[in-house]
Design an enzyme around this catalytic site. Sequence first.
Site, PDB file in Angstrom:
ATOM      1  N   TRP A 331       4.739   3.393   0.286  1.00  0.00           N
ATOM      2  CA  TRP A 331       3.955   3.771  -0.893  1.00  0.00           C
ATOM      3  C   TRP A 331       4.438   5.126  -1.432  1.00  0.00           C
ATOM      4  O   TRP A 331       4.434   5.367  -2.633  1.00  0.00           O
ATOM      5  CB  TRP A 331       2.464   3.845  -0.529  1.00  0.00           C
ATOM      6  CG  TRP A 331       1.597   4.313  -1.650  1.00  0.00           C
ATOM      7  CD1 TRP A 331       0.993   3.534  -2.589  1.00  0.00           C
ATOM      8  CD2 TRP A 331       1.257   5.663  -1.972  1.00  0.00           C
ATOM      9  NE1 TRP A 331       0.293   4.317  -3.475  1.00  0.00           N
ATOM     10  CE2 TRP A 331       0.440   5.622  -3.120  1.00  0.00           C
ATOM     11  CE3 TRP A 331       1.552   6.902  -1.403  1.00  0.00           C
ATOM     12  CZ2 TRP A 331      -0.087   6.775  -3.711  1.00  0.00           C
ATOM     13  CZ3 TRP A 331       1.041   8.045  -1.983  1.00  0.00           C
ATOM     14  CH2 TRP A 331       0.230   7.975  -3.122  1.00  0.00           C
ATOM     15  N   HIS A 332       4.890   6.004  -0.515  1.00  0.00           N
ATOM     16  CA  HIS A 332       5.321   7.338  -0.944  1.00  0.00           C
ATOM     17  C   HIS A 332       6.628   7.305  -1.718  1.00  0.00           C
ATOM     18  O   HIS A 332       6.930   8.246  -2.452  1.00  0.00           O
ATOM     19  CB  HIS A 332       5.477   8.264   0.257  1.00  0.00           C
ATOM     20  CG  HIS A 332       4.165   8.624   0.876  1.00  0.00           C
ATOM     21  ND1 HIS A 332       3.583   7.863   1.855  1.00  0.00           N
ATOM     22  CD2 HIS A 332       3.293   9.636   0.625  1.00  0.00           C
ATOM     23  CE1 HIS A 332       2.421   8.413   2.191  1.00  0.00           C
ATOM     24  NE2 HIS A 332       2.220   9.472   1.455  1.00  0.00           N
ATOM     25  N   GLY A 333       7.373   6.258  -1.545  1.00  0.00           N
ATOM     26  CA  GLY A 333       8.612   6.197  -2.304  1.00  0.00           C
ATOM     27  C   GLY A 333       9.541   5.153  -1.753  1.00  0.00           C
ATOM     28  O   GLY A 333       9.401   4.695  -0.616  1.00  0.00           O
ATOM     29  N   PHE A 487       4.992  10.783  -6.348  1.00  0.00           N
ATOM     30  CA  PHE A 487       4.653   9.463  -5.797  1.00  0.00           C
ATOM     31  C   PHE A 487       3.894   8.647  -6.818  1.00  0.00           C
ATOM     32  O   PHE A 487       3.385   7.634  -6.578  1.00  0.00           O
ATOM     33  CB  PHE A 487       3.851   9.621  -4.504  1.00  0.00           C
ATOM     34  CG  PHE A 487       4.542  10.481  -3.492  1.00  0.00           C
ATOM     35  CD1 PHE A 487       5.913  10.377  -3.295  1.00  0.00           C
ATOM     36  CD2 PHE A 487       3.843  11.419  -2.756  1.00  0.00           C
ATOM     37  CE1 PHE A 487       6.564  11.183  -2.379  1.00  0.00           C
ATOM     38  CE2 PHE A 487       4.480  12.224  -1.827  1.00  0.00           C
ATOM     39  CZ  PHE A 487       5.839  12.116  -1.642  1.00  0.00           C
TER      40      PHE A 487
END
Lengths: 487, 81
Positions: A331-333, A487
Amino acid sequence: MIVNSLQFFLFFVVVFTIYYLPIYRNTPKFQNLWLFLTSYFFYGFADWRMAPLLLGATIAFYFIGLWLKSEMEKGQTKNASMITTLGVVLGVGVLVYFKYMNFFADSFAQLLKAIGLNVSWTTLNIVLPIGVSFFTFKLISYIIEVHREHIQPSKDFIEFGTYVAFFPTILSGPIDRPNKFIPQLQGVRQFNYDMAADGCRQVLWGMFTKMCIADNLAPFTDRVWANIDGYSSATLILTSFYYSVQLYADFDGYSNMAIGVAKILNLQVERNFNHPFLARNIAEYWRNWHISLTSWLTDYVFAPLNIAFRYMNNLGIILAIVINFVLIGLWHGADWTFAFFGLYHGLLYIPLILSGSFAKKKKLRPNKIGIPNMKDFSYMLVTFLLVSIGLILFRAESFPQAGEYLSSILKCNDMFNASMLEGKRYIWPVILILGLEWLQRDKQHALQFPSNKLFNCAAVRYLVYAVLVSALFIYAGEVQTFIYFQF
Amino acid sequence: MEREEIFSKLNEIFEDVLDLEEGANLTDSTTANDIEEWDSLSHIQLIVAIEKAFKIKFTSLEIMKWANVGEMVDSMESKLN
């Protein structure tokens, strides 16, 4: 327009004044319309090209919600499940397209290259819409909650659109849930002095941790990360601890500002942090770190997987946790370092699952002089250490860089040579912040003062505010963008 | 099966799985917040134990919809009768 800027202050003064004009006595419609318009102005100010995407996604989910409800009322459970799946696929699709397409294309090209096929497509240059990871999650939770019959779909488009685009949280969360936020939009909000005053204090505290702690640590940690070879092992260890505190001060600072601004508008948004560095194991840490994201994944990923794998006993729980955490990482990248960051945390859960203690909540019990007892304190230290190791993967731009950082620590270069230890001057502010976390552990933020003789005295409270405001002018570090904006 | 009968059997399962010494004393409005030992981990163990004891199977959506014990018993009733 970042929250701690003069521009935002002027914007907010206008929003506030019209929001509380006494023309809305009987209906929340105008208040919501004003919030809707100002939220789109705010979002458009950040990136006007992406406002149509936000609006389009909102319109689509508004109609999907109504369609879903009408099928549920007709008793068409299969159709309802299909519509829910469509909503989830659409939400995830928007996120994947904008956030992960470049990554997939690059990884695929590398894979082909590894087996001897050279492809020469130019990297897809898809621009990442700001806040996409946050608003798509709001939209997905809306559809699932309607399907689970926890909420009614919104019939008022402006009300729904305000939930999705609400300006304090659109860029970087907290990720609000529809069942908690939308009902608040269904009544006229009157100015609430106590809540607004608490909101102002929360904004001040957020500005302090962001500008005086995070922004001062950032240039130091950046410098070390840019030249890992040039620093002693002890400095690298200290820097990794600093980065943990920096990330917290940055994101918790941002969250406090967003929550505080919402409180001034008499709206409660989700809490994002609950003193995560007082956690005594990894599970406790994740229950208290970026709560609006982790609780989202718990409800919509972990819980359904856990239920689906329920006959597999501990193996099922481990599988559900590992999948859940790899997704949290990603999800962060779109990067393998984030996937491994998630996997690392998922694996840290295994001993807790096998011992049956991962979901247990134990209260912190201070000893006689009011500090943590030795057992709790040692568990807190170990957890902080494990978190800081994980954040090396999170901070690194690539695997080789993370490897270089870890191996440089293990080389023990000048490990015990105090003169080679850099960054010592940040130790006291960091200890101060962590000490305050302990003292204010039952409060939502540090400026919710305890009720005692000292703080009941108004002069003392104003002195604290004066010190913090002066610190913003004197000690603020170089302005840094919020880490979580990427993000 | 009568609702009362379901409740008495459920109380036994809760006491057994959650290791409750003082009895579960379940009512329609009981939620996980009322029983300290009822966490996300033991929740799954409870569901598996209930499915076994009553020889029924819940769908994921049913489980996700429950807001309290009463709603869980509603689902059970519809399967048992």
